[in-house]
Design a protein around this motif. Structure first.
Motif, mmCIF file in Angstrom:
data_model
loop_
_atom_site.group_PDB
_atom_site.id
_atom_site.type_symbol
_atom_site.label_atom_id
_atom_site.label_comp_id
_atom_site.label_asym_id
_atom_site.label_seq_id
_atom_site.Cartn_x
_atom_site.Cartn_y
_atom_site.Cartn_z
ATOM 1 N N PHE A 107 -1.043 -7.385 4.502
ATOM 2 C CA PHE A 107 -2.324 -7.704 3.881
ATOM 3 C C PHE A 107 -2.234 -7.796 2.365
ATOM 4 N N ALA A 108 -1.521 -6.851 1.748
ATOM 5 C CA ALA A 108 -1.527 -6.762 0.288
ATOM 6 C C ALA A 108 -0.207 -6.190 -0.207
ATOM 7 N N VAL A 109 0.011 -6.359 -1.511
ATOM 8 C CA VAL A 109 1.043 -5.601 -2.208
ATOM 9 C C VAL A 109 0.335 -4.648 -3.157
ATOM 10 N N CYS A 110 0.926 -3.481 -3.365
ATOM 11 C CA CYS A 110 0.340 -2.471 -4.250
ATOM 12 C C CYS A 110 1.378 -2.079 -5.288
ATOM 13 N N VAL A 111 1.043 -2.300 -6.561
ATOM 14 C CA VAL A 111 1.989 -2.065 -7.651
ATOM 15 C C VAL A 111 1.299 -1.319 -8.797
ATOM 16 N N SER A 112 2.101 -0.855 -9.729
ATOM 17 C CA SER A 112 1.565 -0.186 -10.914
ATOM 18 C C SER A 112 0.814 -1.183 -11.790
ATOM 19 N N PRO A 113 -0.113 -0.708 -12.615
ATOM 20 C CA PRO A 113 -0.957 -1.618 -13.397
ATOM 21 C C PRO A 113 -0.185 -2.596 -14.274
ATOM 22 N N THR A 114 0.897 -2.135 -14.891
ATOM 23 C CA THR A 114 1.642 -3.021 -15.781
ATOM 24 C C THR A 114 2.420 -4.100 -15.039
ATOM 25 N N LEU A 115 2.484 -3.989 -13.716
ATOM 26 C CA LEU A 115 3.211 -4.984 -12.920
ATOM 27 C C LEU A 115 2.273 -5.881 -12.116
ATOM 28 N N VAL A 116 0.972 -5.740 -12.319
ATOM 29 C CA VAL A 116 0.020 -6.576 -11.583
ATOM 30 C C VAL A 116 0.236 -8.060 -11.882
ATOM 31 N N ALA A 117 0.351 -8.405 -13.148
ATOM 32 C CA ALA A 117 0.517 -9.816 -13.510
ATOM 33 C C ALA A 117 1.769 -10.401 -12.868
ATOM 34 N N ALA A 118 2.836 -9.623 -12.837
ATOM 35 C CA ALA A 118 4.073 -10.084 -12.205
ATOM 36 C C ALA A 118 3.877 -10.292 -10.714
ATOM 37 N N ALA A 119 3.123 -9.401 -10.083
ATOM 38 C CA ALA A 119 2.860 -9.545 -8.650
ATOM 39 C C ALA A 119 2.030 -10.783 -8.365
ATOM 40 N N ASP A 142 -0.717 -2.303 3.136
ATOM 41 C CA ASP A 142 -0.503 -2.507 1.707
ATOM 42 C C ASP A 142 0.974 -2.199 1.455
ATOM 43 N N HIS A 143 1.760 -3.236 1.211
ATOM 44 C CA HIS A 143 3.202 -3.110 0.987
ATOM 45 C C HIS A 143 3.397 -2.611 -0.445
ATOM 46 N N THR A 144 3.949 -1.413 -0.586
ATOM 47 C CA THR A 144 3.786 -0.643 -1.819
ATOM 48 C C THR A 144 5.087 -0.426 -2.576
ATOM 49 N N LEU A 145 5.006 -0.590 -3.895
ATOM 50 C CA LEU A 145 6.118 -0.290 -4.797
ATOM 51 C C LEU A 145 5.546 0.395 -6.035
ATOM 52 N N LEU A 146 5.689 1.715 -6.099
ATOM 53 C CA LEU A 146 5.119 2.484 -7.207
ATOM 54 C C LEU A 146 6.152 3.373 -7.882
ATOM 55 N N LYS A 147 7.427 3.090 -7.667
ATOM 56 C CA LYS A 147 8.471 3.868 -8.319
ATOM 57 C C LYS A 147 8.424 3.634 -9.831
ATOM 58 N N PRO A 148 8.586 4.677 -10.622
ATOM 59 C CA PRO A 148 8.550 4.494 -12.076
ATOM 60 C C PRO A 148 9.599 3.526 -12.599
ATOM 61 N N GLU A 149 10.713 3.417 -11.894
ATOM 62 C CA GLU A 149 11.801 2.556 -12.357
ATOM 63 C C GLU A 149 11.666 1.107 -11.903
ATOM 64 N N ALA A 150 10.584 0.776 -11.202
ATOM 65 C CA ALA A 150 10.406 -0.595 -10.700
ATOM 66 C C ALA A 150 10.350 -1.602 -11.842
ATOM 67 N N THR A 151 10.935 -2.769 -11.603
ATOM 68 C CA THR A 151 10.970 -3.843 -12.587
ATOM 69 C C THR A 151 10.256 -5.076 -12.043
ATOM 70 N N GLU A 152 10.061 -6.061 -12.898
ATOM 71 C CA GLU A 152 9.452 -7.310 -12.443
ATOM 72 C C GLU A 152 10.311 -7.978 -11.373
ATOM 73 N N HIS A 153 11.620 -7.835 -11.473
ATOM 74 C CA HIS A 153 12.508 -8.375 -10.440
ATOM 75 C C HIS A 153 12.213 -7.716 -9.092
ATOM 76 N N ASP A 154 11.990 -6.405 -9.098
ATOM 77 C CA ASP A 154 11.662 -5.691 -7.866
ATOM 78 C C ASP A 154 10.336 -6.184 -7.290
ATOM 79 N N THR A 193 9.073 -9.161 -7.642
ATOM 80 C CA THR A 193 9.311 -10.481 -7.049
ATOM 81 C C THR A 193 9.866 -10.339 -5.636
ATOM 82 N N ALA A 194 10.800 -9.398 -5.456
ATOM 83 C CA ALA A 194 11.362 -9.154 -4.128
ATOM 84 C C ALA A 194 10.303 -8.592 -3.191
ATOM 85 N N LEU A 195 9.450 -7.715 -3.705
ATOM 86 C CA LEU A 195 8.364 -7.150 -2.903
ATOM 87 C C LEU A 195 7.426 -8.244 -2.410
ATOM 88 N N ALA A 196 7.065 -9.162 -3.287
ATOM 89 C CA ALA A 196 6.159 -10.247 -2.920
ATOM 90 C C ALA A 196 6.776 -11.149 -1.861
#
Length: 225
Positions: free
Chosen positions: A40-52, A14-26, A28-31
Motif C-alpha cells: 500500500f505505502a512506503v514509510c520513510v523518515s521526513p528528510t527522505l520523503v522527497a526521494a521516496a 506500509d513497507h518501512t525504512l526508518l534506519k538512521p543510516e538509510a540513504t536516498e539510494h536505499d 530508491t530500492a525500497l520504492a
C-alpha cells in the motif's frame, strides 16, 4: 496462510525504512521493492520523503514519521515536522505520542499534542504511535485504552502499536485487541514492530489490525504463497 491471500495482505502493508543510516539510494530500492510487492505505502523518515516521492514506480502512498522515535518533542516541533513532510509529498503521517504523558494520565496533554499535528497536516492520514508494549508493561490495558481514546478525540485516523525502536518491543496480539476494543471500527489500527512472519501478520490481522508496518515485507508475504 489461513483466510488471507498474498495480495490481500500486501494491500495492507506500509513497507518501512526508518534506519538512521538509510540513504536516498536505499529509498530508491525500497520504492522498487514496494512496486514489485504491490504494497500500500512506503514509510520513510521526513528528510527522505522527497526521494521516496521521486522514486515511486507504482501507486504506493508515501508515509513519514513525526516525533520519532521517542515522542519527547515539543508539539510545535512535531507540527512543523508534519507540515514539512506533507509539503514534500507525504500523504500519511505517523506521529509518536509522549508515552510519559499517557502513563501519568495527562489526557489533555496528549490530545493537544496530537491535535497540533492534525492541524498542521490536515489533509494527511494521521496515525498515532502509542508504544503499546511500554504502556501495557508500565500502565496496563487502561493506559493503552486511554492513549487510543485521546488519539480518537484529537482527530487521528489510526492508532499504531509501536515505533519498532522501543526496548519493550513491538506489536502483540493482546495490544491490538485492546486497541480495537478502545476505538472499535471508528479508527484504523496499524500493527508494527517485530512482525517477521506470515503467522505473526495473520494473528495481528485476526486481532483487529487493519494496516501492517513491515520492514521484512517480502519475507512475510512469501509466507502467504
Amino acid at each position: 496462510m489461513g483466510s488471507y491471500t498474498r495480495a490481500q495482505v500486501a494491500a495492507l502493508i506500509d513497507h518501512t525504512l526508518l534506519k538512521p543510516e538509510a540513504t536516498e539510494h536505499d529509498v530508491t530500492a525500497l520504492a522498487a521493492e514496494a512496486a514489485e510487492l504491490g504494497v500500500f505505502a512506503v514509510c520513510v523518515s521526513p528528510t527522505l520523503v522527497a526521494a521516496a516521492v521521486q522514486a515511486l514506480q507504482g501507486p504506493q502512498a508515501v508515509a513519514s514519521v513525526v516525533g520519532f522515535p521517542s515522542g519527547k518533542h515539543f508539539s510545535v516541533v512535531k507540527a512543523q515536522e508534519a507540515s514539512l513532510a506533507a509539503a514534500a509529498g507525504a500523504v500519511e503521517i505517523d506521529m509518536v505520542i509522549d508515552v510519559g504523558a499517557a502513563l501519568r494520565g495527562d489526557t489533555a496533554g496528549m490530545r493537544a499534542d496530537i491535535a497540533a499535528v492534525r492541524t498542521a497536516a490536515p489533509d494527511t492520514v494521521l496515525k498515532v504511535i502509542v508504544e503499546s508494549a511500554a504502556l501495557l508493561r508500565l500502565g496496563g490495558d487502561e493506559a493503552l485504552r486511554g492513549a487510543c481514546r485521546a488519539a480518537e478525540d484529537a482527530g487521528a485516523d489510526f492508532v499504531k502499536t509501536s515505533t519498532g525502536f522501543h526496548p519493550d518491543g513491538g506489536a502483540s496480539v493482546h495490544a491490538v485487541a485492546v486497541m480495537a476494543d478502545a476505538v472499535g471500527a471508528r479508527l484504523g489500527i496499524k500493527a508494527s514492530g517485530g512482525i517477521r512472519t506470515a503467522a505473526d501478520a495473520a494473528a495481528l490481522l485476526d486481532a483487529g489490525a487493519t494496516r501492517l508496518g513491515l520492514s521484512a515485507s517480502r519475507t512475510v508475504l512469501d509466507g502467504f504463497g
